[in-house]
Design a protein around this motif. Structure first.
Motif, PDB file in Angstrom:
ATOM      1  N   SER A 136      65.702  11.123-117.626  1.00  0.00           N
ATOM      2  CA  SER A 136      65.611  12.005-118.792  1.00  0.00           C
ATOM      3  C   SER A 136      64.178  12.088-119.306  1.00  0.00           C
ATOM      4  O   SER A 136      63.698  13.156-119.683  1.00  0.00           O
ATOM      5  CB  SER A 136      66.539  11.511-119.904  1.00  0.00           C
ATOM      6  N   PHE A 137      63.484  10.960-119.327  1.00  0.00           N
ATOM      7  CA  PHE A 137      62.079  10.950-119.731  1.00  0.00           C
ATOM      8  C   PHE A 137      61.217  11.711-118.717  1.00  0.00           C
ATOM      9  O   PHE A 137      60.322  12.476-119.092  1.00  0.00           O
ATOM     10  CB  PHE A 137      61.568   9.515-119.860  1.00  0.00           C
ATOM     11  N   ASN A 138      61.504  11.511-117.433  1.00  0.00           N
ATOM     12  CA  ASN A 138      60.664  12.103-116.383  1.00  0.00           C
ATOM     13  C   ASN A 138      60.698  13.622-116.387  1.00  0.00           C
ATOM     14  O   ASN A 138      59.734  14.270-115.977  1.00  0.00           O
ATOM     15  CB  ASN A 138      61.098  11.584-115.010  1.00  0.00           C
ATOM     16  N   ILE A 139      61.793  14.198-116.838  1.00  0.00           N
ATOM     17  CA  ILE A 139      61.906  15.652-116.884  1.00  0.00           C
ATOM     18  C   ILE A 139      60.818  16.249-117.774  1.00  0.00           C
ATOM     19  O   ILE A 139      60.325  17.354-117.532  1.00  0.00           O
ATOM     20  CB  ILE A 139      63.315  16.056-117.379  1.00  0.00           C
ATOM     21  N   PHE A 140      60.413  15.490-118.782  1.00  0.00           N
ATOM     22  CA  PHE A 140      59.374  15.964-119.701  1.00  0.00           C
ATOM     23  C   PHE A 140      58.091  15.139-119.539  1.00  0.00           C
ATOM     24  O   PHE A 140      57.391  14.879-120.504  1.00  0.00           O
ATOM     25  CB  PHE A 140      59.886  15.911-121.140  1.00  0.00           C
ATOM     26  N   TYR A 141      57.813  14.742-118.302  1.00  0.00           N
ATOM     27  CA  TYR A 141      56.678  13.870-118.017  1.00  0.00           C
ATOM     28  C   TYR A 141      55.364  14.446-118.523  1.00  0.00           C
ATOM     29  O   TYR A 141      54.589  13.764-119.200  1.00  0.00           O
ATOM     30  CB  TYR A 141      56.580  13.608-116.513  1.00  0.00           C
ATOM     31  N   TYR A 142      55.090  15.700-118.210  1.00  0.00           N
ATOM     32  CA  TYR A 142      53.805  16.296-118.600  1.00  0.00           C
ATOM     33  C   TYR A 142      53.688  16.420-120.114  1.00  0.00           C
ATOM     34  O   TYR A 142      52.655  16.073-120.707  1.00  0.00           O
ATOM     35  CB  TYR A 142      53.636  17.671-117.945  1.00  0.00           C
ATOM     36  N   GLU A 143      54.730  16.912-120.751  1.00  0.00           N
ATOM     37  CA  GLU A 143      54.679  17.072-122.204  1.00  0.00           C
ATOM     38  C   GLU A 143      54.525  15.727-122.916  1.00  0.00           C
ATOM     39  O   GLU A 143      53.757  15.600-123.863  1.00  0.00           O
ATOM     40  CB  GLU A 143      55.952  17.767-122.708  1.00  0.00           C
ATOM     41  N   LEU A 144      55.244  14.707-122.440  1.00  0.00           N
ATOM     42  CA  LEU A 144      55.171  13.397-123.085  1.00  0.00           C
ATOM     43  C   LEU A 144      53.788  12.775-122.929  1.00  0.00           C
ATOM     44  O   LEU A 144      53.291  12.099-123.834  1.00  0.00           O
ATOM     45  CB  LEU A 144      56.241  12.472-122.501  1.00  0.00           C
ATOM     46  N   ASN A 145      53.161  12.987-121.779  1.00  0.00           N
ATOM     47  CA  ASN A 145      51.828  12.437-121.568  1.00  0.00           C
ATOM     48  C   ASN A 145      50.768  13.138-122.413  1.00  0.00           C
ATOM     49  O   ASN A 145      49.687  12.574-122.647  1.00  0.00           O
ATOM     50  CB  ASN A 145      51.438  12.515-120.089  1.00  0.00           C
ATOM     51  N   GLU A 146      51.065  14.361-122.864  1.00  0.00           N
ATOM     52  CA  GLU A 146      50.119  15.080-123.698  1.00  0.00           C
ATOM     53  C   GLU A 146      50.349  14.852-125.188  1.00  0.00           C
ATOM     54  O   GLU A 146      49.589  15.347-126.014  1.00  0.00           O
ATOM     55  CB  GLU A 146      50.166  16.589-123.382  1.00  0.00           C
TER      56      GLU A 146
END
Length: 403
Positions: free
Chosen positions: A46-56
């Motif tokens: 579930s976290f990985n699906i938003f990997y790029y957004e979370l890292n930003e």
């Protein structure tokens, strides 16, 4: 005649009862042995699906000005100046889907060469060429979560260990697939009362509430969990999946892999720029959206320009690719998803099926929510099992007293 029919009916009931008991025991065994692993995969996925957004998250917001985006050549000049020791090829992923920043990766830095996968990731403001963040994969919280999902973080120990761990993770897809199918079999209402089987009984006891919650969560998430299980298995075991798919549609060997190409070295000729390589790719796929560029890795390396044609399921890293000689600008190879066979198309959409990209933002949100289903199923299933054990223990104790 009546006795024969009666005996046959009793035999069918006996077989059905034993079959149900078999699937119940199998379902329980999987839950008790590997159920918690499914929980980890679900939550991390579930976290990985938003990997790029979370890292930003926490980075300065990109303020779009009236000025044009900086050229990729200018951006790479800034990146190379900040990293003069890195002479290999770079991978550039453009903003516009999942991220606001330019993501630039150096695939094989010396600092992490012993790890399975640990590129240098650099986030660049596309309007100013300013480097906002720079880190190695596995040094941020969300990349660690991703690696936990992919190989139990064994890739940090070494490449061989990480590769084996990745295979083990993918093989868990088999267990999840069986667990889902057995759960559906056990859910199926033999009485035909589907409405009751798809709802939570009002004013029910706590035990009945957990049981109903387990049933409906399993049913409504089952299709996506089966997809996740199959695609996850296929990532490492394509040699088993491909022959099965090939029965229905041909798949050219290695067609979906990057071809082994080299540029013809011309010492008296300077390499073409990134802008020139993109312009050449524009002629191959006119009107398609530019999504990424891989710069040449060494003197014999080639440019790879990735574009997204309308309708491609993979929006971040699409398959419309052009490989270009870095000196002559000659097109060395082209990969066009519109020319794929049905079998190749199926293999190509495994990743968008796994992370929900196939349905855009709606799919990603839905896939993210389903990632919490294994947690709900695990907790309610354990509570149901403990409740049944307590009842069985009380019954046994009563029988012993009476005996």
């Amino acid at each position: 005649m009546a006795n024969k029919l009666q005996r046959r009916h009793l035999s069918i009931l006996f077989l059905a009862k034993n079959l149900r008991k078999f699937w119940l025991n199998l379902h329980l065994m999987l839950a008790l042995s590997v159920g918690f692993v499914f929980v980890i995969f679900g939550l991390t996925g579930s976290f990985n699906i938003f990997y790029y957004e979370l890292n930003e998250l926490g980075l300065p917001a990109i303020k779009q000005s009236s000025q044009d985006l900086r050229s990729l050549d200018d951006v790479m000049q800034t990146v190379k100046t900040a990293n003069p020791q890195r002479n290999g090829g770079w991978a550039i992923v453009l903003p516009g889907y999942l991220s606001d920043y330019l993501w630039i990766e150096y695939p094989k830095p010396e600092e992490t060469q012993d790890e399975l996968f640990a590129p240098l990731e650099i986030l660049v403001n596309p309007y100013t060429s300013e480097i906002i963040d720079q880190h190695f994969w596995g040094q941020t919280l969300f990349s660690l979560i991703y690696e936990l999902h992919a190989d139990f973080m064994m890739g940090k120990i070494g490449k061989e260990v990480g590769e084996q761990a990745f295979k083990v993770v993918c093989f868990f897809g088999v267990f999840l697939f069986i667990s889902c199918l057995s759960g559906l079999y056990l859910w199926w209402p033999l009485t035909g009362k589907f409405k009751q089987a798809l709802s939570i009984k009002p004013d029910a006891s706590r035990e009945r509430y957990y049981f109903d919650l387990h049933k409906i969560t399993g049913f409504y998430s089952s299709v996506l969990l089966l997809i996740l299980a199959f695609t996850g298995f296929a990532f490492s075991y394509k040699d088993y999946v491909t022959p099965l798919v090939s029965v229905f549609s041909s798949i050219e060997k290695d067609h979906l892999k990057n071809p082994p190409l080299k540029s013809e070295v011309l010492d008296s000729v300077s390499p073409i720029s990134i802008a020139q390589a993109v312009a050449i790719a524009d002629q191959v796929f006119p009107g398609a959206e530019l999504r990424g560029v891989n710069t040449p890795d060494g003197k014999e390396g080639v440019y790879m320009v990735a574009k997204r044609q309308a309708g491609e399921a993979n929006r971040k890293r699409p398959r419309s690719k052009v490989w270009i000689d870095q000196y002559s600008g000659a097109v060395l190879a082209v990969q066009d998803p519109n020319q794929f066979t049905a079998g190749e198309t199926f293999m190509n959409i495994l990743w968008p099926l796994h992370d929900g990209q196939i349905l855009g933002l709606t799919g990603r949100i839905l896939w993210c929510l389903v990632g919490f289903a294994p947690l709900i199923l695990y907790v309610t299933g354990i509570l149901r099992w403990l409740q049944k054990r307590r009842v069985a223990d009380k019954k046994l104790a009563k029988e012993r007293r009476l005996g």
